[in-house]
Write an enzyme that holds these catalytic residues in place. Structure first.
Site, mmCIF file in Angstrom:
data_model
loop_
_atom_site.group_PDB
_atom_site.id
_atom_site.type_symbol
_atom_site.label_atom_id
_atom_site.label_comp_id
_atom_site.label_asym_id
_atom_site.label_seq_id
_atom_site.Cartn_x
_atom_site.Cartn_y
_atom_site.Cartn_z
ATOM 1 N N CYS A 47 -31.639 -6.284 13.578
ATOM 2 C CA CYS A 47 -30.836 -5.385 12.723
ATOM 3 C C CYS A 47 -29.484 -5.038 13.347
ATOM 4 C CB CYS A 47 -31.617 -4.116 12.407
ATOM 5 S SG CYS A 47 -33.115 -4.462 11.499
ATOM 6 N N HIS A 98 -26.421 1.139 9.695
ATOM 7 C CA HIS A 98 -27.523 0.250 9.338
ATOM 8 C C HIS A 98 -28.491 1.037 8.461
ATOM 9 C CE1 HIS A 98 -30.814 -2.429 9.334
ATOM 10 N NE2 HIS A 98 -31.564 -1.713 10.153
ATOM 11 N N ASN A 131 -34.106 -2.230 3.640
ATOM 12 C CA ASN A 131 -33.539 -2.640 4.925
ATOM 13 C C ASN A 131 -33.295 -4.146 4.894
ATOM 14 O OD1 ASN A 131 -33.081 -3.399 7.575
ATOM 15 N ND2 ASN A 131 -34.673 -2.099 8.447
HETATM 16 N N1 COA Z 1 -47.845 3.484 1.059
HETATM 17 C C1 COA Z 1 -48.740 4.472 1.131
HETATM 18 N N2 COA Z 1 -49.216 4.948 2.291
HETATM 19 C C2 COA Z 1 -48.752 4.374 3.410
HETATM 20 C C3 COA Z 1 -47.812 3.334 3.407
HETATM 21 C C4 COA Z 1 -47.364 2.887 2.161
HETATM 22 N N3 COA Z 1 -46.451 1.905 2.028
HETATM 23 N N4 COA Z 1 -47.540 2.972 4.679
HETATM 24 C C5 COA Z 1 -48.270 3.774 5.466
HETATM 25 N N5 COA Z 1 -49.010 4.617 4.713
HETATM 26 C C6 COA Z 1 -49.945 5.644 5.152
HETATM 27 C C7 COA Z 1 -50.486 5.381 6.536
HETATM 28 O O1 COA Z 1 -51.587 4.497 6.483
HETATM 29 C C8 COA Z 1 -50.866 6.749 6.976
HETATM 30 O O2 COA Z 1 -52.105 7.089 6.410
HETATM 31 P P1 COA Z 1 -53.214 7.897 7.244
HETATM 32 O O3 COA Z 1 -52.554 9.213 7.561
HETATM 33 O O4 COA Z 1 -54.342 7.979 6.291
HETATM 34 O O5 COA Z 1 -53.465 7.066 8.457
HETATM 35 C C9 COA Z 1 -49.817 7.656 6.317
HETATM 36 O O6 COA Z 1 -49.247 6.870 5.258
HETATM 37 C C10 COA Z 1 -48.716 8.095 7.245
HETATM 38 O O7 COA Z 1 -48.250 6.964 7.949
HETATM 39 P P2 COA Z 1 -47.159 7.085 9.064
HETATM 40 O O8 COA Z 1 -46.967 5.738 9.695
HETATM 41 O O9 COA Z 1 -47.495 8.240 9.951
HETATM 42 O O10 COA Z 1 -45.890 7.473 8.189
HETATM 43 P P3 COA Z 1 -44.452 7.840 8.653
HETATM 44 O O11 COA Z 1 -44.077 9.146 8.108
HETATM 45 O O12 COA Z 1 -44.259 7.601 10.118
HETATM 46 O O13 COA Z 1 -43.577 6.774 7.874
HETATM 47 C C11 COA Z 1 -42.402 4.720 8.179
HETATM 48 C C12 COA Z 1 -43.756 5.394 8.126
HETATM 49 C C13 COA Z 1 -42.635 3.246 8.496
HETATM 50 C C14 COA Z 1 -41.733 4.843 6.845
HETATM 51 C C15 COA Z 1 -41.547 5.381 9.263
HETATM 52 O O14 COA Z 1 -42.261 5.487 10.458
HETATM 53 C C16 COA Z 1 -40.291 4.635 9.511
HETATM 54 O O15 COA Z 1 -39.448 4.513 8.655
HETATM 55 N N6 COA Z 1 -40.077 4.138 10.740
HETATM 56 C C17 COA Z 1 -38.897 3.384 11.079
HETATM 57 C C18 COA Z 1 -39.044 2.014 10.536
HETATM 58 C C19 COA Z 1 -37.769 1.258 10.581
HETATM 59 O O16 COA Z 1 -36.763 1.757 10.180
HETATM 60 N N7 COA Z 1 -37.834 0.013 11.043
HETATM 61 C C20 COA Z 1 -36.749 -0.863 11.066
HETATM 62 C C21 COA Z 1 -35.748 -0.460 12.095
HETATM 63 S S1 COA Z 1 -34.449 -1.600 12.136
#
Ligand code: COA
Length: 324
Positions: free
Chosen positions: A114, A251, A281
């Protein structure tokens, strides 16, 4: 007098096919509500089979060249930032060169995930500043949809396909922040975090391209810190203040990351170009896509001060301060 790399033209291309959160929720166990609340993403563009990264790169480049009032013969070097090349080799840049540009010019890809566009901008800027080339075409292009695990709801909802391109041309400056062009670039990496955001395969290790794997929470935590730090170093290196920045062109990974970063920096949300809602993204393509969006809708204007910042797998991160 010093040499500055001036952005003379910007272009972008998005595949026609749009996939909404509602459509995605028919494929994996997710919902529009969850994706919108956690990421700000509402839809993404997905390239159809047969339309490859080079096709998106070429389409974006044509728009950028036209905006610059140039044609392919005017370009001295091309760099494609991509994690999703058409082939493992040759570089996707070779296809762009063959389609649009003069034979014989340097053409190569940069792989910094990225952060690829900011890395490529830095490379091209340095080639221009030492006088080795007079113009450069810098592209970010991705077909990320091809290496997503479409059964993994934690990652597949976050990404999309697209391309953006800029044409750089050597210009003269006074060496102050009033100059047009790239004022500074700062690049970083920390490979200790290799496993947190990676493809789980590669030519050497598995003889496959692998699929994208991510520990989302850890990426989020590092992103907010690294983005704020690299934004600050861009500001300090140029003796300007955040209030002087007209637009943050970041980004586009997650709206919550954009909001947290702008809040940390004391930048109003009105000064942030946001496209993650419509594009998701798009990795190396996201900054030039956002730049082109801001220019096309009339918000970003010639002469304005733009702060670009990014973070991605590696980890890699960096920033560029640019006066358009
Ligand atoms: N739909 C529904 N539920 C989902 C899901 C989806 N697409 N993806 C994950 N979940 C669930 C998980 O299984 C978890 O359930 P549980 O509590 O029963 O275990 C719950 O949602 C919370 O998951 P969590 O991973 O704690 O959510 P979060 O608030 O951290 O959000 C992201 C997840 C991925 C959106 C977030 O961490 C994020 O954006 N991270 C950065 C990612 C990024 O930008 N990457 C590229 C960088 S270049």
């Amino acid at each position: 007098m010093i040499i500055r790399s001036v952005i003379e033209g910007v272009g972008s291309y998005l595949p026609e096919n749009i996939v909404t959160n509602a459509e995605l929720s028919k494929r994996v166990d997710t919902s529009d509500e969850w994706i919108t609340e956690r990421t700000g993403i509402k839809q993404r563009h997905i390239a159809p089979k047969g339309q490859n990264t080079s096709d998106l790169a070429i389409a974006a480049s044509k728009v950028a060249l036209e905006a610059a009032g140039m044609d392919g013969r005017d370009i001295d070097m091309v760099i494609v930032a991509t994690t999703t090349p058409d082939n493992t080799f040759p570089a996707t840049a070779a296809k762009v060169q063959a389609a649009l540009l003069k034979p014989g010019i340097p053409a190569f890809d940069v792989q910094a995930v990225c952060s690829g566009f900011v890395y490529s901008l830095a490379v091209a800027n340095n080639f221009i500043k030492v006088g080795q080339v007079g113009t450069a075409l810098v592209i970010g292009a991705e077909t990320l949809s091809r290496f997503l695990d479409w059964t993994d709801r934690t990652s597949c909802v976050l990404f999309g396909d697209g391309a953006g391109a800029v044409v750089l041309k050597a210009g003269k400056g006074e060496g102050t922040s009033a100059d047009r062009g790239i004022l500074s670039t700062h690049l970083h990496s920390d490979g200790r975090y290799f496993d947190i955001l990676q493809a789980d395969g590669g030519v050497s290790s598995t003889q496959t391209s692998g699929l994208l794997r991510m520990k989302g929470k850890e990426v989020f935590r590092h992103a907010v810190v690294n983005l704020a730090e690299t934004a600050r170093e861009a500001i300090e290196a140029n003796g300007v203040e955040f209030k002087d920045v007209d637009w943050l062109v970041p980004h586009q990974a997650n709206l919550r990351i954009l909001d947290s970063t702008s809040e940390k920096l004391g930048l109003s949300k009105d000064k942030v170009i946001v496209t993650v809602d419509k594009h998701a993204n798009t990795s190396a393509a996201s900054i030039p896509l956002a730049l082109h969006q801001g220019i096309s809708d009339g918000r970003i204007k010639k002469g304005q001060l733009l702060l670009m910042e990014t973070m991605g797998g590696g980890f890699t991160w960096g920033s560029a301060l640019v006066r358009l």
